[in-house]
Design a protein around this motif. Structure first.
Motif, PDB file in Angstrom:
ATOM      1  N   LEU A 137      10.140   1.964 -13.078  1.00 12.37           N
ATOM      2  CA  LEU A 137       9.553   1.133 -12.513  1.00 12.37           C
ATOM      3  C   LEU A 137       8.264   0.470 -13.436  1.00 12.37           C
ATOM      4  O   LEU A 137       8.059  -0.854 -13.422  1.00 12.37           O
ATOM      5  N   THR A 138       7.688   1.343 -13.905  1.00 15.63           N
ATOM      6  CA  THR A 138       6.523   0.977 -14.786  1.00 15.63           C
ATOM      7  C   THR A 138       7.039  -0.028 -15.944  1.00 15.63           C
ATOM      8  O   THR A 138       6.536  -0.853 -16.266  1.00 15.63           O
ATOM      9  N   GLU A 139       8.184   0.685 -16.661  1.00 14.45           N
ATOM     10  CA  GLU A 139       8.588  -0.027 -17.692  1.00 14.45           C
ATOM     11  C   GLU A 139       9.292  -1.375 -17.243  1.00 14.45           C
ATOM     12  O   GLU A 139       9.034  -2.375 -17.753  1.00 14.45           O
ATOM     13  N   LEU A 140       9.920  -1.503 -16.084  1.00 19.54           N
ATOM     14  CA  LEU A 140      10.501  -2.602 -15.516  1.00 19.54           C
ATOM     15  C   LEU A 140       9.416  -3.599 -15.319  1.00 19.54           C
ATOM     16  O   LEU A 140       9.566  -4.846 -15.812  1.00 19.54           O
ATOM     17  N   GLU A 141       8.334  -3.086 -14.723  1.00 17.98           N
ATOM     18  CA  GLU A 141       7.209  -4.002 -14.359  1.00 17.98           C
ATOM     19  C   GLU A 141       6.631  -4.760 -15.527  1.00 17.98           C
ATOM     20  O   GLU A 141       6.491  -5.868 -15.655  1.00 17.98           O
ATOM     21  N   GLN A 142       6.444  -4.019 -16.696  1.00 18.58           N
ATOM     22  CA  GLN A 142       5.893  -4.515 -18.028  1.00 18.58           C
ATOM     23  C   GLN A 142       6.871  -5.403 -18.662  1.00 18.58           C
ATOM     24  O   GLN A 142       6.575  -6.535 -19.108  1.00 18.58           O
ATOM     25  N   GLY A 193       6.530 -14.175  -9.692  1.00 21.04           N
ATOM     26  CA  GLY A 193       6.844 -13.452  -8.380  1.00 21.04           C
ATOM     27  C   GLY A 193       6.787 -12.189  -8.369  1.00 21.04           C
ATOM     28  O   GLY A 193       7.026 -11.369  -9.447  1.00 21.04           O
ATOM     29  N   PRO A 194       6.593 -11.410  -7.071  1.00 23.43           N
ATOM     30  CA  PRO A 194       6.448 -10.197  -7.004  1.00 23.43           C
ATOM     31  C   PRO A 194       7.752  -9.501  -7.093  1.00 23.43           C
ATOM     32  O   PRO A 194       8.894 -10.005  -6.964  1.00 23.43           O
ATOM     33  N   LEU A 195       7.641  -8.028  -7.644  1.00 24.60           N
ATOM     34  CA  LEU A 195       8.813  -6.935  -8.043  1.00 24.60           C
ATOM     35  C   LEU A 195       9.029  -6.360  -6.944  1.00 24.60           C
ATOM     36  O   LEU A 195       8.041  -5.677  -6.349  1.00 24.60           O
ATOM     37  N   ARG A 196       9.919  -6.700  -6.035  1.00 22.73           N
ATOM     38  CA  ARG A 196      10.226  -5.521  -4.842  1.00 22.73           C
ATOM     39  C   ARG A 196      11.477  -4.993  -5.205  1.00 22.73           C
ATOM     40  O   ARG A 196      12.625  -5.202  -5.846  1.00 22.73           O
ATOM     41  N   VAL A 197      11.385  -3.706  -4.531  1.00 19.01           N
ATOM     42  CA  VAL A 197      12.519  -2.683  -4.586  1.00 19.01           C
ATOM     43  C   VAL A 197      13.365  -2.356  -3.163  1.00 19.01           C
ATOM     44  O   VAL A 197      12.622  -2.197  -2.188  1.00 19.01           O
ATOM     45  N   MET A 198      14.638  -2.183  -3.265  1.00 21.44           N
ATOM     46  CA  MET A 198      15.388  -2.118  -2.144  1.00 21.44           C
ATOM     47  C   MET A 198      15.109  -0.595  -1.466  1.00 21.44           C
ATOM     48  O   MET A 198      15.105   0.280  -2.506  1.00 21.44           O
ATOM     49  N   GLN A 199      14.799  -0.285  -0.133  1.00 22.82           N
ATOM     50  CA  GLN A 199      14.715   1.072   0.298  1.00 22.82           C
ATOM     51  C   GLN A 199      15.875   1.198   0.938  1.00 22.82           C
ATOM     52  O   GLN A 199      17.001   0.717   1.209  1.00 22.82           O
ATOM     53  N   SER A 200      16.126   2.695   1.105  1.00 21.68           N
ATOM     54  CA  SER A 200      17.108   3.342   1.935  1.00 21.68           C
ATOM     55  C   SER A 200      17.402   3.008   3.385  1.00 21.68           C
ATOM     56  O   SER A 200      18.223   2.819   4.105  1.00 21.68           O
ATOM     57  N   GLY A 221      16.794  -0.119   4.628  1.00 26.94           N
ATOM     58  CA  GLY A 221      17.374  -1.380   4.831  1.00 26.94           C
ATOM     59  C   GLY A 221      16.155  -2.348   4.538  1.00 26.94           C
ATOM     60  O   GLY A 221      16.470  -3.574   4.652  1.00 26.94           O
ATOM     61  N   GLY A 222      14.998  -2.005   4.328  1.00 28.82           N
ATOM     62  CA  GLY A 222      13.713  -2.911   3.951  1.00 28.82           C
ATOM     63  C   GLY A 222      13.680  -2.944   2.595  1.00 28.82           C
ATOM     64  O   GLY A 222      14.330  -2.202   1.454  1.00 28.82           O
ATOM     65  N   VAL A 223      12.561  -3.684   2.080  1.00 31.72           N
ATOM     66  CA  VAL A 223      12.057  -3.637   0.612  1.00 31.72           C
ATOM     67  C   VAL A 223      10.645  -3.079   0.502  1.00 31.72           C
ATOM     68  O   VAL A 223      10.127  -3.287   1.696  1.00 31.72           O
ATOM     69  N   MET A 224      10.414  -2.745  -0.713  1.00 31.62           N
ATOM     70  CA  MET A 224       9.072  -2.632  -0.895  1.00 31.62           C
ATOM     71  C   MET A 224       8.406  -3.015  -2.112  1.00 31.62           C
ATOM     72  O   MET A 224       9.279  -3.257  -2.909  1.00 31.62           O
ATOM     73  N   MET A 225       7.021  -3.143  -2.321  1.00 23.28           N
ATOM     74  CA  MET A 225       6.549  -3.649  -3.825  1.00 23.28           C
ATOM     75  C   MET A 225       6.900  -2.541  -4.647  1.00 23.28           C
ATOM     76  O   MET A 225       6.972  -1.317  -4.185  1.00 23.28           O
ATOM     77  N   ALA A 226       7.070  -2.884  -6.004  1.00 23.27           N
ATOM     78  CA  ALA A 226       7.462  -1.692  -7.026  1.00 23.27           C
ATOM     79  C   ALA A 226       6.225  -0.804  -7.078  1.00 23.27           C
ATOM     80  O   ALA A 226       6.633   0.541  -7.233  1.00 23.27           O
ATOM     81  N   SER A 227       5.143  -1.212  -6.845  1.00 22.90           N
ATOM     82  CA  SER A 227       3.840  -0.301  -6.834  1.00 22.90           C
ATOM     83  C   SER A 227       3.914   0.746  -5.984  1.00 22.90           C
ATOM     84  O   SER A 227       3.542   1.763  -5.907  1.00 22.90           O
ATOM     85  N   MET A 228       4.595   0.217  -4.760  1.00 20.74           N
ATOM     86  CA  MET A 228       4.606   1.231  -3.734  1.00 20.74           C
ATOM     87  C   MET A 228       5.984   2.174  -3.715  1.00 20.74           C
ATOM     88  O   MET A 228       5.956   3.301  -3.368  1.00 20.74           O
ATOM     89  N   ALA A 229       6.897   1.458  -4.422  1.00 19.27           N
ATOM     90  CA  ALA A 229       8.038   2.579  -4.768  1.00 19.27           C
ATOM     91  C   ALA A 229       7.805   3.559  -5.685  1.00 19.27           C
ATOM     92  O   ALA A 229       8.338   4.664  -5.625  1.00 19.27           O
ATOM     93  N   ARG A 230       7.014   3.134  -6.683  1.00 21.45           N
ATOM     94  CA  ARG A 230       6.527   4.533  -7.580  1.00 21.45           C
ATOM     95  C   ARG A 230       5.737   5.779  -6.680  1.00 21.45           C
ATOM     96  O   ARG A 230       6.082   6.729  -7.095  1.00 21.45           O
ATOM     97  N   ARG A 231       5.131   5.441  -5.803  1.00 20.16           N
ATOM     98  CA  ARG A 231       4.582   6.442  -4.747  1.00 20.16           C
ATOM     99  C   ARG A 231       5.672   7.141  -3.843  1.00 20.16           C
ATOM    100  O   ARG A 231       5.608   8.124  -3.341  1.00 20.16           O
ATOM    101  N   LYS A 232       6.629   6.323  -3.241  1.00 21.42           N
ATOM    102  CA  LYS A 232       7.659   6.596  -2.469  1.00 21.42           C
ATOM    103  C   LYS A 232       9.009   6.508  -3.053  1.00 21.42           C
ATOM    104  O   LYS A 232      10.121   6.055  -2.327  1.00 21.42           O
ATOM    105  N   ALA A 233       9.266   7.198  -4.187  1.00 18.31           N
ATOM    106  CA  ALA A 233      10.362   7.327  -4.876  1.00 18.31           C
ATOM    107  C   ALA A 233      11.700   7.771  -4.032  1.00 18.31           C
ATOM    108  O   ALA A 233      12.725   7.298  -4.106  1.00 18.31           O
ATOM    109  N   ILE A 234      11.500   8.521  -2.941  1.00 17.57           N
ATOM    110  CA  ILE A 234      12.655   9.106  -2.262  1.00 17.57           C
ATOM    111  C   ILE A 234      13.006   8.045  -1.343  1.00 17.57           C
ATOM    112  O   ILE A 234      14.273   8.243  -1.046  1.00 17.57           O
ATOM    113  N   GLN A 235      12.613   7.030  -1.060  1.00 15.06           N
ATOM    114  CA  GLN A 235      12.935   5.982  -0.216  1.00 15.06           C
ATOM    115  C   GLN A 235      13.953   5.018  -1.036  1.00 15.06           C
ATOM    116  O   GLN A 235      14.445   4.091  -0.375  1.00 15.06           O
TER     117      GLN A 235
END
Length: 466
Positions: free
Chosen positions: A10-15, A24-31, A33-47
């Motif tokens: 995700l760090t490489e993708l944001e760069q 626009g914001p980079l969001r990541v799909m979660q398990s 059924g919602g999405v979260m910001m990539a910065s949040m996904a780096r901390r909650k990778a399990i999701q």
């Protein structure tokens, strides 16, 4: 295991996104059924573990909403069949079916996850002989060399080869809009394996499709019948590159009367990722008998959870006014190991909770015991932040035009002349009676003789028994 890889990716993708000038914001799909910001996904990778298939389930929720004025599809079995796997999930009462715990490679995953059952069955699944019988999958030919009919060096017969040989994939089909299929190579691969079973190419292809259909039907039973759910009360939504080819056969096997092939079925999971909202879930242990706790104790814990969940959503850039909170509780009879999760209303929650739990327990497990004491295990809070969704496009009305071709297709022991219609030529309200094939770049839909397909105002193909 997962976090360092996801963080690095995700760090490489944001760069790269920034470097290429994408806004626009980079969001990541979660398990869940919602999405979260990539910065949040780096901390909650399990999701992010099951996020790909989950996109398809969320898209099915959108399909149900778009069809609600035309077809009753609030209860859906969602099947995503690609080249290597077959994913099954449920939409119940218009919402994705979410489990609070799941398992991956025998490791427990203690976070909410859309319930998905996956098996190794897809268009690339290889037909082979094992212990004197025909087997299909779970081994796959993959994209390289792929099925024999790709002409890329594959020599083992796959489900795609079987469908091509049986005329279910028409000769005018061009995969991804450009690649022609080699019917002679498919027949040769089928005949080579058929020799070991004293079967010709026709019989082996028919057997491979039947075995694949049976395997996939059993996967659907795993997530429905074995959980006390009757699949006959559901509609089947089929997507992915190969799902619509097998959808009607699966519906026949499970006595399902309605099949939906969404618009753009080959990229439906991607659409689902654009259709969802920011979502965060928080949980707090709360061991207490319902009869012995107080409304104040429950309310205080829910208030703390609400604040935690609200802060997570706000961190993802959502305005306070666009946040919706959904409290719930994990409950069980005293002494049980498993729980049932119930949504909680605003205000007092305790008065009718034992009765609501008994009713939910009856639905989920087929029995209840209203005389038993009920206890809390956890209190939960889901926070959703609304995002702008893609605009739905309505098709202009149109009649069913002349077919693009007529194929010779194998149905129930006989070769039948089968019209091939290009999906792009079918307007809203158009109807196609089986046998027929509806062809598009991303997939092919098979309409057997006992089914009729019609086009909805939003472009979804609805198959019903004739």
């Amino acid at each position: 295991y997962v976090a360092p890889i996801v963080q690095s990716y995700l760090t490489e993708l944001e760069q790269q996104v920034t470097r290429r000038g994408l806004r626009g914001p980079l969001r990541v799909m979660q398990s869940n059924g919602g999405v979260m910001m990539a910065s949040m996904a780096r901390r909650k990778a399990i999701q992010t573990l099951f996020s790909g298939p989950v996109g398809g389930t969320i898209a099915c929720v959108a399909v149900a909403e778009q069809l609600q004025d035309e077809v009753d599809v609030s209860q859906l079995i969602c099947v995503d069949m690609g080249g290597t796997s077959f994913d099954v999930s449920l939409v119940v009462d218009g919402e994705a079916d979410v489990e609070l715990e799941s398992e991956l490679e025998r490791h427990p995953v203690l976070s909410p996850t859309v319930a998905i059952h996956t098996i190794g069955a897809g268009g690339g699944s290889v037909g082979h002989v094992s212990a004197g019988g025909l087997r299909v999958g779970p081994r796959s030919a993959g994209a390289e060399p792929g099925p024999a009919c790709y002409g890329a060096g594959g020599h083992e017969p796959t489900v795609t080869d079987a469908n091509l040989h049986l005329g279910r994939l028409p000769s005018i089909a061009r995969l991804a809009g450009g690649m022609a299929l080699d019917a002679a190579a498919a027949k040769s691969a089928l005949a080579a394996v058929g020799e070991h079973l004293s079967l010709d190419a026709d019989a082996l292809a028919t057997g491979m499709v039947a075995v694949a259909d049976s395997t996939m039907a059993n996967a659907i039973r795993e997530i429905t019948v074995l959980r006390g759910i009757d699949p006959r009360s559901f509609a089947l939504v089929a997507f992915g590159g190969a799902g619509p080819l097998h959808a009607a056969a699966l519906a026949d096997e499970l006595e399902i009367n309605t099949v939906v092939v969404p618009a753009d079925p080959g990229v439906l999971s991607a659409y689902g990722m654009l259709y969802t909202d920011i979502r965060h879930d928080v949980v707090q242990s709360f061991y207490a008998a319902v009869a012995e706790t107080t409304e104040g104790a429950v309310a205080a814990t829910l208030a703390e959870l609400a604040e935690r969940a609200r802060l997570l959503v706000k961190e993802d850039g959502i305005d306070e006014r666009a946040i919706a909170l959904e409290p719930s509780a994990d409950l069980r009879y005293v002494g049980q190991e498993y729980t049932v999760t119930l949504p909680l209303p605003d205000g007092p929650v305790l008065a009718d909770l034992p009765q609501r739990f008994a009713e939910a327990h009856e639905v989920r497990y087929g029995h209840s015991n209203p005389a038993e004491d009920v206890e809390f295990v956890n209190l939960r809070m889901t926070a959703r932040g609304s995002l702008r969704r893609p605009d739905a496009v309505e098709l202009p009305t149109g009649a069913t035009g002349e077919p693009a071709a007529v194929e010779r297709t194998w149905f129930a022991g006989a070769w039948l002349p089968t019209p091939v219609h290009r999906r792009g030529s079918l307007g809203a309200g158009a109807a196609v009676a089986g046998p027929a094939i509806v062809l598009e770049d991303a997939c092919t839909t098979l309409v057997p003789p006992s089914w009729t397909a019609s086009v909805s105002t939003r472009g979804h193909l609805v198959l019903r028994r004739s």
